[in-house]
Design an enzyme around this catalytic site. Structure first.
Site, PDB file in Angstrom:
ATOM      1  CG  HIS A 104     -63.996 -32.487 -53.037  1.00 35.02           C
ATOM      2  ND1 HIS A 104     -63.075 -33.512 -52.920  1.00 35.02           N
ATOM      3  CD2 HIS A 104     -64.753 -32.561 -51.905  1.00 35.02           C
ATOM      4  CE1 HIS A 104     -63.277 -34.159 -51.798  1.00 35.02           C
ATOM      5  NE2 HIS A 104     -64.288 -33.611 -51.155  1.00 35.02           N
ATOM      6  CG  ASP A 134     -60.220 -33.828 -54.845  1.00 31.55           C
ATOM      7  OD1 ASP A 134     -60.557 -32.628 -54.836  1.00 31.55           O
ATOM      8  OD2 ASP A 134     -60.801 -34.711 -54.183  1.00 31.55           O
ATOM      9  CB  SER A 232     -63.149 -34.376 -48.040  1.00 32.44           C
ATOM     10  OG  SER A 232     -64.068 -35.362 -48.447  1.00 32.44           O
TER      11      SER A 232
END
Length: 388
Positions: A104, A134, A232
């Site tokens: 993402h 992901d 992230s």
């Protein structure tokens, strides 16, 4: 003063003398070269603090910032321009320049730039992605790194001065050996800042999270270490500095950077990343098994039959599934749909839907033989499957 009164005073005086001697001994110990060297090295830090500092300093050179841009058409200038589209974190997987991050983070990017710990910026090439996990892999060119700084004072490694700096991948742990309560460390680049460190513990294991494709991913690590925007794709480390997960999201009811953080377990990453590096994409375990699924058809049919499992849509010829005798769904001469086998368990672990099946098959990635429980003609039977 009688003898009975003098005795307690003598004991008290003896205690003061022993305490004074002990203080002199401790002071002498503090003055030893070894003690002075340790105090100078730690800067007065406690052993626990010194361990955290060393872990951060050791891991930081292998942790990167990932900046992504989108190319858009500007109606005013009537030309394509590059617009910043966000940033995240990542870490070096090996010494070949492969960088692991979240899908993402680069999902909507046309280009990406990786910034190393020494602030060197390099263009990154997209190697492969697995949206269901992901995960994404980028690659930077190690030959474009600036030379190492000149080394002074006759260091024995002075011959390396002027040579290109090297890339070092982070060591990898095992997520299967994690225990709730053990300490963890999250390093990343939140809010576009330089490397930052947050600490916490493993709050829970075997959590289920939903990835950007809607697939449910199991065995996620839950931690109370702060996972902020920009973290992230960064690593979650154990006390030995080994990667045990990839930080991926935070669940925050308030919308702030306070809540429950989740990381993709390293055992899942170790299954996916090598395929991305080698093939550019991840082949789901159903490919190795030799079956094709139709998630919508399966859910629709099994809902009407009020049973759980996954309907096999097609079995590939001469595949492990074919050799094990699994059956496809097909139409007969009258045009009626004849249901194939319905997979209900993998090695005894119940399977309710496609996500369950994929997760269960991925856990058998290191096995050459496993058992599938199938529902056929209203009866359940076990079928042993041997992969190529």
């Amino acid at each position: 003063m009688n003898a009975r009164c003098r005795r307690p005073l003598a004991y008290l005086a003896l205690g003061f003398v022993l305490a004074w001697i002990g203080q002199l001994w401790l002071t002498a110990e503090d003055r030893t070269p070894a003690a002075q060297a340790q105090a100078a090295e730690s800067g007065g830090l406690l052993p626990d603090e010194l361990h955290t500092v060393r872990l951060f300093e050791t891991a930081s050179p292998s942790i990167v910032n990932v900046d992504v841009v989108q190319r858009r058409f500007d109606p005013w200038s009537r030309r394509r321009v590059e617009v910043p589209a966000g940033s995240g974190s990542g870490f070096l997987w090996d010494d070949q320049g492969h960088v692991v991050t979240n899908f993402h983070v680069i999902q909507r990017a046309n280009a990406a730039t990786v910034t190393l710990d020494n602030q060197t910026q390099l263009d990154a090439e997209l190697v492969g992605v697995s949206p269901d996990h992901d995960l994404a892999v980028l690659k930077i060119d190690a030959n474009r790194l600036p030379p190492a700084p000149e080394i002074q004072n006759g260091n024995p490694n002075e011959a390396d001065a002027g040579q290109p700096a090297t890339l070092t991948g982070l060591p990898q742990g095992r997520s299967t050996s994690l225990r709730v309560g053990q300490r963890v460390y999250a390093i990343g680049n939140p809010f576009g800042l330089d490397h930052t460190l947050t600490t916490g513990v493993v709050s829970s294991l075997d959590r289920e999270i939903q990835t950007v494709t809607g697939r449910t991913l199991d065995h996620a690590i839950q931690t109370d270490a702060a996972i902020n925007p920009g973290n992230s794709g960064g690593p979650l480390l154990d006390s030995a500095g080994r990667v045990i997960g990839v930080n991926t999201m935070i669940f925050s009811p308030s919308g702030a950077s306070a809540g429950v953080g989740f990381a993709i377990p390293i055992d899942t990453v170790r299954r996916v990343v090598p395929q991305l590096i080698e093939n550019g994409q991840y082949a789901p375990p159903t490919v190795a098994l030799g079956v094709k699924l139709d998630e919508r058809l399966s859910a629709s049919v099994l809902r009407r039959l009020d049973i759980t499992g996954v309907l096999i849509f097609r079995v590939e010829t001469d595949s492990p599934a074919d050799r094990a005798g699994l059956r496809s769904t097909f139409r007969d001469q009258q045009g009626r749909i004849i249901l194939g086998d319905i997979l209900t368990a993998v090695d005894g672990r119940p399977v309710d839907d496609t996500d369950d099946l994929l997760n269960a098959l991925e856990r058998t990635a290191d096995q050459t033989t496993f058992t599938l429980t199938v529902r056929r003609d209203s009866k359940e039977t076990d079928v042993e499957v041997t992969l190529d």
